[in-house]
Design a protein around this motif. Sequence first.
Motif, PDB file in Angstrom:
ATOM      1  N   MET A 211       0.836  -1.192   0.000  1.00  0.00           N
ATOM      2  CA  MET A 211       0.000   0.000   0.000  1.00  0.00           C
ATOM      3  C   MET A 211       0.879   1.253   0.000  1.00  0.00           C
ATOM      4  SD  MET A 211      -3.179   0.796  -0.128  1.00  0.00           S
ATOM      5  CE  MET A 211      -3.984  -0.701   0.443  1.00  0.00           C
ATOM      6  N   LYS A 212       0.488   2.245  -0.784  1.00  0.00           N
ATOM      7  CA  LYS A 212       1.259   3.480  -0.869  1.00  0.00           C
ATOM      8  C   LYS A 212       1.176   4.255   0.446  1.00  0.00           C
ATOM      9  CE  LYS A 212       2.222   2.752  -5.218  1.00  0.00           C
ATOM     10  NZ  LYS A 212       3.587   2.365  -5.647  1.00  0.00           N
ATOM     11  N   LYS A 213       2.267   4.974   0.753  1.00  0.00           N
ATOM     12  CA  LYS A 213       2.346   5.737   2.001  1.00  0.00           C
ATOM     13  C   LYS A 213       2.119   7.234   1.807  1.00  0.00           C
ATOM     14  CE  LYS A 213       5.633   2.466   4.040  1.00  0.00           C
ATOM     15  NZ  LYS A 213       7.017   2.296   4.562  1.00  0.00           N
ATOM     16  N   LEU A 214       2.182   7.703   0.541  1.00  0.00           N
ATOM     17  CA  LEU A 214       2.034   9.130   0.260  1.00  0.00           C
ATOM     18  C   LEU A 214       1.273   9.322  -1.047  1.00  0.00           C
ATOM     19  CD1 LEU A 214       2.777  12.138   0.833  1.00  0.00           C
ATOM     20  CD2 LEU A 214       4.869  11.750  -0.498  1.00  0.00           C
ATOM     21  N   ALA A 215       0.186  10.083  -0.983  1.00  0.00           N
ATOM     22  CA  ALA A 215      -0.589  10.450  -2.172  1.00  0.00           C
ATOM     23  C   ALA A 215      -0.245  11.891  -2.530  1.00  0.00           C
ATOM     24  CB  ALA A 215      -2.080  10.307  -1.908  1.00  0.00           C
ATOM     25  N   VAL A 216       0.280  12.099  -3.743  1.00  0.00           N
ATOM     26  CA  VAL A 216       0.735  13.413  -4.187  1.00  0.00           C
ATOM     27  C   VAL A 216      -0.198  13.911  -5.290  1.00  0.00           C
ATOM     28  CG1 VAL A 216       2.702  14.755  -5.009  1.00  0.00           C
ATOM     29  CG2 VAL A 216       3.095  12.622  -3.733  1.00  0.00           C
ATOM     30  N   PHE A 217      -0.617  15.181  -5.186  1.00  0.00           N
ATOM     31  CA  PHE A 217      -1.553  15.740  -6.155  1.00  0.00           C
ATOM     32  C   PHE A 217      -1.015  17.029  -6.771  1.00  0.00           C
ATOM     33  CE2 PHE A 217      -4.062  13.309  -3.162  1.00  0.00           C
ATOM     34  CZ  PHE A 217      -4.975  12.632  -3.959  1.00  0.00           C
ATOM     35  N   ASP A 218      -1.257  17.198  -8.056  1.00  0.00           N
ATOM     36  CA  ASP A 218      -1.183  18.500  -8.699  1.00  0.00           C
ATOM     37  C   ASP A 218      -2.381  19.319  -8.195  1.00  0.00           C
ATOM     38  OD1 ASP A 218      -0.668  20.535 -10.736  1.00  0.00           O
ATOM     39  OD2 ASP A 218      -2.339  19.643 -11.815  1.00  0.00           O
ATOM     40  N   LEU A 219      -2.351  20.646  -8.414  1.00  0.00           N
ATOM     41  CA  LEU A 219      -3.448  21.492  -7.934  1.00  0.00           C
ATOM     42  C   LEU A 219      -4.402  21.887  -9.063  1.00  0.00           C
ATOM     43  CD1 LEU A 219      -4.963  23.077  -5.826  1.00  0.00           C
ATOM     44  CD2 LEU A 219      -3.151  24.825  -5.879  1.00  0.00           C
ATOM     45  N   ASP A 220      -3.997  22.842  -9.908  1.00  0.00           N
ATOM     46  CA  ASP A 220      -4.893  23.332 -10.957  1.00  0.00           C
ATOM     47  C   ASP A 220      -5.193  22.252 -11.985  1.00  0.00           C
ATOM     48  OD1 ASP A 220      -5.205  25.814  -9.878  1.00  0.00           O
ATOM     49  OD2 ASP A 220      -3.922  26.871 -11.299  1.00  0.00           O
ATOM     50  N   GLY A 221      -6.474  22.047 -12.245  1.00  0.00           N
ATOM     51  CA  GLY A 221      -6.895  21.035 -13.203  1.00  0.00           C
ATOM     52  C   GLY A 221      -7.003  19.653 -12.616  1.00  0.00           C
ATOM     53  N   THR A 222      -6.526  19.499 -11.371  1.00  0.00           N
ATOM     54  CA  THR A 222      -6.537  18.184 -10.717  1.00  0.00           C
ATOM     55  C   THR A 222      -7.392  18.208  -9.455  1.00  0.00           C
ATOM     56  OG1 THR A 222      -4.343  17.662 -11.591  1.00  0.00           O
ATOM     57  CG2 THR A 222      -5.086  16.383  -9.697  1.00  0.00           C
ATOM     58  N   LEU A 223      -7.009  19.045  -8.482  1.00  0.00           N
ATOM     59  CA  LEU A 223      -7.821  19.176  -7.265  1.00  0.00           C
ATOM     60  C   LEU A 223      -8.876  20.264  -7.412  1.00  0.00           C
ATOM     61  CD1 LEU A 223      -5.141  18.881  -4.426  1.00  0.00           C
ATOM     62  CD2 LEU A 223      -6.816  17.157  -5.137  1.00  0.00           C
ATOM     63  N   ALA A 224      -8.605  21.248  -8.251  1.00  0.00           N
ATOM     64  CA  ALA A 224      -9.531  22.368  -8.447  1.00  0.00           C
ATOM     65  C   ALA A 224      -9.369  22.887  -9.864  1.00  0.00           C
ATOM     66  CB  ALA A 224      -9.230  23.487  -7.442  1.00  0.00           C
ATOM     67  N   GLU A 225     -10.385  23.593 -10.347  1.00  0.00           N
ATOM     68  CA  GLU A 225     -10.256  24.273 -11.629  1.00  0.00           C
ATOM     69  C   GLU A 225      -9.190  25.358 -11.490  1.00  0.00           C
ATOM     70  OE1 GLU A 225     -11.503  23.290 -14.291  1.00  0.00           O
ATOM     71  OE2 GLU A 225     -13.387  22.263 -13.908  1.00  0.00           O
ATOM     72  N   SER A 226      -8.646  25.796 -12.613  1.00  0.00           N
ATOM     73  CA  SER A 226      -7.553  26.751 -12.613  1.00  0.00           C
ATOM     74  C   SER A 226      -7.868  27.984 -11.771  1.00  0.00           C
ATOM     75  CB  SER A 226      -7.241  27.185 -14.051  1.00  0.00           C
ATOM     76  OG  SER A 226      -6.193  28.126 -14.085  1.00  0.00           O
ATOM     77  N   LYS A 227      -6.982  28.261 -10.796  1.00  0.00           N
ATOM     78  CA  LYS A 227      -7.068  29.424  -9.901  1.00  0.00           C
ATOM     79  C   LYS A 227      -8.371  29.460  -9.084  1.00  0.00           C
ATOM     80  CE  LYS A 227      -3.180  31.458 -11.245  1.00  0.00           C
ATOM     81  NZ  LYS A 227      -2.765  30.555 -12.313  1.00  0.00           N
ATOM     82  N   SER A 228      -9.038  28.326  -8.980  1.00  0.00           N
ATOM     83  CA  SER A 228     -10.298  28.245  -8.238  1.00  0.00           C
ATOM     84  C   SER A 228     -10.101  27.476  -6.940  1.00  0.00           C
ATOM     85  CB  SER A 228     -11.372  27.555  -9.090  1.00  0.00           C
ATOM     86  OG  SER A 228     -11.582  28.253 -10.297  1.00  0.00           O
ATOM     87  N   ALA A 229     -11.016  27.669  -6.009  1.00  0.00           N
ATOM     88  CA  ALA A 229     -10.940  26.999  -4.712  1.00  0.00           C
ATOM     89  C   ALA A 229     -11.435  25.556  -4.809  1.00  0.00           C
ATOM     90  CB  ALA A 229     -11.776  27.757  -3.685  1.00  0.00           C
ATOM     91  N   LEU A 230     -10.958  24.723  -3.886  1.00  0.00           N
ATOM     92  CA  LEU A 230     -11.521  23.384  -3.745  1.00  0.00           C
ATOM     93  C   LEU A 230     -13.013  23.497  -3.504  1.00  0.00           C
ATOM     94  CD1 LEU A 230      -9.089  21.657  -1.191  1.00  0.00           C
ATOM     95  CD2 LEU A 230      -8.881  21.716  -3.676  1.00  0.00           C
ATOM     96  N   ASP A 231     -13.788  22.630  -4.137  1.00  0.00           N
ATOM     97  CA  ASP A 231     -15.206  22.633  -3.792  1.00  0.00           C
ATOM     98  C   ASP A 231     -15.411  21.805  -2.519  1.00  0.00           C
ATOM     99  OD1 ASP A 231     -15.544  19.872  -4.435  1.00  0.00           O
ATOM    100  OD2 ASP A 231     -16.086  20.332  -6.499  1.00  0.00           O
ATOM    101  N   PRO A 232     -16.569  21.915  -1.871  1.00  0.00           N
ATOM    102  CA  PRO A 232     -16.776  21.233  -0.586  1.00  0.00           C
ATOM    103  C   PRO A 232     -16.564  19.723  -0.645  1.00  0.00           C
ATOM    104  CG  PRO A 232     -18.474  22.897  -0.907  1.00  0.00           C
ATOM    105  CD  PRO A 232     -17.710  22.813  -2.205  1.00  0.00           C
ATOM    106  N   GLU A 233     -16.965  19.095  -1.745  1.00  0.00           N
ATOM    107  CA  GLU A 233     -16.795  17.644  -1.853  1.00  0.00           C
ATOM    108  C   GLU A 233     -15.324  17.269  -1.887  1.00  0.00           C
ATOM    109  OE1 GLU A 233     -18.143  13.848  -4.679  1.00  0.00           O
ATOM    110  OE2 GLU A 233     -18.384  15.898  -5.419  1.00  0.00           O
TER     111      GLU A 233
END
Length: 252
Positions: free
Chosen positions: A1-23
Motif C-alpha cells: 500500500m502506498k504511504k504518500l498520495a501526491v496531487f497537482d493542484l490546478d486542473g486536478t484538485l480544483a479548476e484553474s485558480k479556483s478553490a476546492l469545492d466542498p466535496e
Amino acid sequence: MKKLAVFDLDGTLAESKSALDPEMAELLVRLLEVVKVAIISGGAWEQFETQVLSNLPQDDRLIDLSMLPTCGTQFYRYDGGWKKLYAEDFSPEEKTQIIAALNRALDETGYRPEKHWGELIEDRGSQITLSALGQQAPLDEKKQWDPDFAKRNRIKAILQPLIPRFSVNLGGATSIDITMPGIDKAYGIQKLRDTLGIPIADMVFVGDAIFPGGNDYPAKQAGVTSIRVRDPEETKRVIEAFLACLEKGAHP
C-alpha cells in the motif's frame, strides 16, 4: 500500500485558480486520516492558501499534509501553523533576464493579449510565471485560449534559446513556468522523498498533465506510480478508490 498520495493542484484538485469545492475538501480530509498527502504546484504559496487551505479545517489533521509551491522550490509543513522549511529563490539579475525574455517571446509571437485580467508575468520568488491572459482571467477564457498547447509551444520555442540556463515548462491552462534547470515536479518528488523519508516507490501521483511536455510529466519520469485525470471530478473518483482501499486496511 502506498504511504504518500501526491496531487497537482490546478486542473486536478480544483479548476484553474479556483478553490476546492466542498466535496473535494471533504475527500482530502478523509484521505489525510489514513495516508500522508502532498500537493505540488507551480503556483505561489498565496495560491495554496486561497485555493486549498481556506477550505480545509485548520487543525492537527493537517500534520500529514505537505505543501510544495513552485514545484518544490518551497516546502511548507503544518505544526500548529504553516511553517516554511526552505525557499530557493532567483537572484534579481536572473529575474530581470527571464522577464525580458518572456516579454520578447510574447511580442514575437503576437500573443500579447489586448485584454487581460491581472498580471501577465508574476514573480513567485523561485519561479517566474507567464499567465497569457493574466492571473485572474475567467476560467472559460483560459480554456478557450490554448486547448491544444500550440500557442504555448510556440512561445516556448522562442524562449528556450533566449534563456538556455533555465527550464521552461507548460503549466495550468495558459501558463508557462520558468525555473532553474531541473526544477519541476520530479524535483518536488525528490524533495518529498528526502524530507519525509518516504521512498518514491511508496508514492502515487495524480495529475491532469501527465504527458510529454506537460508540467506533471516529470513526476512520472521520476518513477512515481502516476494516474492521469481529466479534471477535478475524475480526481474525486480516484480519491474515493484510494479511500476504499486505505480505509478498509485501516479499519479491518
